[in-house]
Design a protein around this motif. Structure first.
Motif, PDB file in Angstrom:
ATOM      1  N   ALA A 193       1.492  10.445  -4.054  1.00  0.00           N
ATOM      2  CA  ALA A 193       1.159  10.907  -2.708  1.00  0.00           C
ATOM      3  C   ALA A 193       2.196  10.444  -1.692  1.00  0.00           C
ATOM      4  CB  ALA A 193      -0.230  10.430  -2.321  1.00  0.00           C
TER       5      ALA A 193
ATOM      6  N   ARG B  22       0.826  -1.217   0.000  1.00  0.00           N
ATOM      7  CA  ARG B  22       0.000   0.000   0.000  1.00  0.00           C
ATOM      8  C   ARG B  22       0.855   1.259   0.000  1.00  0.00           C
ATOM      9  NH1 ARG B  22      -4.050  -1.900   4.525  1.00  0.00           N
ATOM     10  NH2 ARG B  22      -5.209  -3.439   3.330  1.00  0.00           N
TER      11      ARG B  22
ATOM     12  N   ASP C 230       8.306   7.848   4.105  1.00  0.00           N
ATOM     13  CA  ASP C 230       7.985   6.541   3.511  1.00  0.00           C
ATOM     14  C   ASP C 230       9.166   5.571   3.417  1.00  0.00           C
ATOM     15  OD1 ASP C 230       5.290   6.906   3.344  1.00  0.00           O
ATOM     16  OD2 ASP C 230       5.282   7.578   1.264  1.00  0.00           O
TER      17      ASP C 230
ATOM     18  N   GLU D 239       1.495   6.743  -6.833  1.00  0.00           N
ATOM     19  CA  GLU D 239       0.354   7.581  -7.243  1.00  0.00           C
ATOM     20  C   GLU D 239       0.633   9.056  -7.018  1.00  0.00           C
ATOM     21  OE1 GLU D 239      -2.730   5.835  -4.935  1.00  0.00           O
ATOM     22  OE2 GLU D 239      -3.041   4.173  -6.356  1.00  0.00           O
TER      23      GLU D 239
ATOM     24  N   GLU E 183       2.296   1.717  -3.441  1.00  0.00           N
ATOM     25  CA  GLU E 183       1.239   2.165  -4.349  1.00  0.00           C
ATOM     26  C   GLU E 183       1.007   3.667  -4.203  1.00  0.00           C
ATOM     27  OE1 GLU E 183      -2.490   0.112  -3.721  1.00  0.00           O
ATOM     28  OE2 GLU E 183      -1.703  -1.614  -4.839  1.00  0.00           O
ATOM     29  N   ARG E 184       0.893   4.067  -2.947  1.00  0.00           N
ATOM     30  CA  ARG E 184       0.640   5.480  -2.669  1.00  0.00           C
ATOM     31  C   ARG E 184       1.765   6.355  -3.205  1.00  0.00           C
ATOM     32  NH1 ARG E 184       2.151   7.869   1.520  1.00  0.00           N
ATOM     33  NH2 ARG E 184       2.242   6.116   2.964  1.00  0.00           N
TER      34      ARG E 184
END
Lengths: 425, 134
Positions: free
Chosen positions: A363, A354, A368, A361, A357-358
């Motif tokens: 974001a 997840r 992270d 995208e 993925e973020r």
């Protein structure tokens, strides 16, 4: 070349052609030897498990308890549940030379005293499964499978089983669970399958490529085989080469052959583009850099570079590859295939998927990469099988090797804002 | 319970799914509980609770296939076959699904029909399949 030598022969899958090219001579020779003598040849050959672990084959055989200590049946299982992304050599091998696999299976059965042998093949391999079915039928009719094989008093039957479409079934203990008609949750070793395997009896599980080496070792001797490879790893490795190369396919090279030679055999990087990274053993193995091309490809050398030879699934990534997307695809696969038995793997794989993925995208958050690193560390070493370890090891490797690509996505929003703030004074 | 997966595969082939009634039948056959059979049936992707199409078209989404245009081919397949990823056509003719590595990275992006490798997916191959699969 040992096992792919006759792959261009169009009728190699037929018993008649296989025998004409020397097939089943290894079995004939093996049956004339004592089981212990075959084990000794395999020990001399330095044959190691080609499914990925690279464990010395003779040492594995040595852990099968002798019949006077543990009476009852023992089994041999050929593992053809090839599911690691980037690996397809077993599919090609079994389809073109099914008898070579059966011959190896029978030799291993004779060596450990098994009267029943199995090949577990993944369910998606329709044609290779049929090739094996036909080969078993032919071999049975020719008295190469069944009672009193070749009139030498050794009897062994062979049964084929198909998988249900899960990656985890390729792991030996999970495969045994699947064969027993259960969901393929890995067992926690020890005991290892050679002590407690199928239905609780001693079971020798080998990748089909490892088994296919046995006829050649039996026919030509362990020393001949050992000379082909490196001092610690005899014979050859069969690679599946794919990704950004001109000629994807199956290539066999002696253990220790430089990575460069293998990629060149596959026609080099497609379109003459620059090389960014090479995955050496399927997507569960950390990537090598473009300047690792002179690395000798064998279990120990690749390990020295922090990666694994695995099952030889080489994926070439050119300069256009987005490494965050590559690792996202790998983690997505692992989270989909996580069997759910161990919480760190089941949860860690989904969480990291997840986050990746973020980031992709647009974001991404500054924390992270560190967060990915932290979760990765909490998965590795805390699960029953290596799938969980892989989540952590692979993530950490990509973070370490391509930090700027992660940083670019992680800091995107903030850094753009800061730049604008600076520009506006 | 050795052989349960093979038996279940046969049921899936006959019924195009494994229903709760099938599971109860298999439980009797293998002298085990319906719960155990249900656990197995729901664990493996080869078995489905609802009927799949007469043909199952699979497109690989493994890394090597992604590098060779699998997402574009998946979009084309959905359009051409008229079925979304993971769905079955209303007439029960076919199902389409993107699948984890099919072990055919040498013909990326790999396409299978009923576990038979068809080769690399192209628009021409998908056109042909859309017309031929009955």
């Amino acid at each position: 070349m040992i096992i792919t030598r006759h792959f261009d022969e169009p009728k190699l899958h037929e018993l008649e052609t296989y025998r004409k090219l020397g097939g089943y001579e290894g079995l004939s020779k093996a049956l004339a030897m004592k089981p212990a003598e075959i084990t000794e040849e395999v020990r001399k050959s330095n044959l190691r498990g080609l499914g990925g672990a690279g464990f010395p084959a003779a040492a594995k055989w040595g852990t099968v308890p002798p019949a006077d200590k543990v009476p009852g049946p023992r089994y041999v299982v050929g593992n053809c549940d090839e599911s690691e992304p980037g690996c397809f050599r077993d599919r090609v091998h079994v389809e073109r030379a099914p008898h070579q696999v059966l011959e190896g299976l029978l030799i291993a059965a004779y060596a450990i005293g098994a009267k029943d042998a199995f090949i577990f093949i993944r369910g998606e391999y329709g044609r290779p499964h049929r090739a094996l079915q036909t080969a078993v039928k032919e071999a049975r009719a020719a008295r190469l499978i069944g009672d009193d094989i070749l009139g030498r008093g050794f009897s062994c039957d062979v049964m084929l089983m198909r998988g249900g479409g899960t990656y985890i079934s390729g792991l030996d203990t999970a495969l045994l669970e699947s064969m027993e008609g259960k969901k393929s949750w890995p067992r926690q070793p020890p005991p290892f399958p050679t002590n407690y395997g199928l239905m609780g009896f001693p079971t020798l599980v080998h990748n089909v490529a490892t088994l296919a080496m046995l006829p050649h070792i039996a026919a030509r001797g362990g020393e001949w085989f050992a000379k082909i490879g490196t001092p610690k790893s005899g014979g050859t490795m069969i690679y599946s080469v794919s990704g950004h190369v001109e000629k994807p396919g199956v290539y066999e090279f002696p253990m220790g052959t430089p990575l460069r030679a293998i990629i060149e055999a596959a026609g080099g990087v497609a379109g003459g583009r620059g090389l960014k990274a090479v995955i050496p053993g399927g997507t569960s193995t950390p990537p090598l850099s473009a300047d690792d091309l002179d690395l000798p490809m064998d279990f120990d050398s690749v390990r020295g570079k922090g990666s694994f030879l695995g099952a030889g699934g080489i994926i070439v990534l050119d300069e256009t590859a987005d490494m965050v997307e590559v690792v996202r695809l790998i983690i997505e696969f692992l989270s989909h295939e996580s069997c759910g038995q161990c919480t760190p793997c089941r949860e860690g794989s989904v969480w990291t998927e997840r986050i990746l993925e973020r980031m992709l995208e647009g974001a991404g958050r500054p924390g992270d990469p560190a967060n990915l690193e932290r979760v990765a560390g909490n998965v590795t070493g805390r699960t029953i099988c290596a799938l969980g370890d892989t989540v952590g090891i692979v993530l950490k490797a990509y973070l370490k090797k391509f930090p700027e690509e992660f940083a670019a996505l992680a800091g995107r929003n903030e850094s753009v804002m800061r730049q604008e703030a600076t520009a506006n004074g | 319970m050795m052989g349960l997966l093979e038996a279940m595969r046969q049921v899936q082939e006959w019924h195009r799914c494994v229903t709760l009634e099938d599971e109860a039948f298999l439980a009797g056959l293998f002298k085990t509980t319906a719960a155990h059979v249900h656990e197995v049936a729901t664990f493996y992707p080869a078995f489905t609770a609802k009927p799949v199409g007469r043909h199952r078209v699979g497109l690989c989404r493994g890394l090597s296939c992604q590098l060779k245009g699998a997402p574009r081919m998946a979009a084309y397949a959905e359009k051409k076959l008229g079925v979304r990823d993971g769905q079955t056509s209303a007439d029960g003719r076919l199902s389409f699904e993107t699948m984890e590595c099919l072990g055919a990275c040498d013909c990326a992006p790999a396409l299978t029909v009923d576990d038979e490798l068809q080769g690399a997916a192209t628009e021409a191959l998908l056109d042909k399949l859309a017309a031929e699969l009955k």
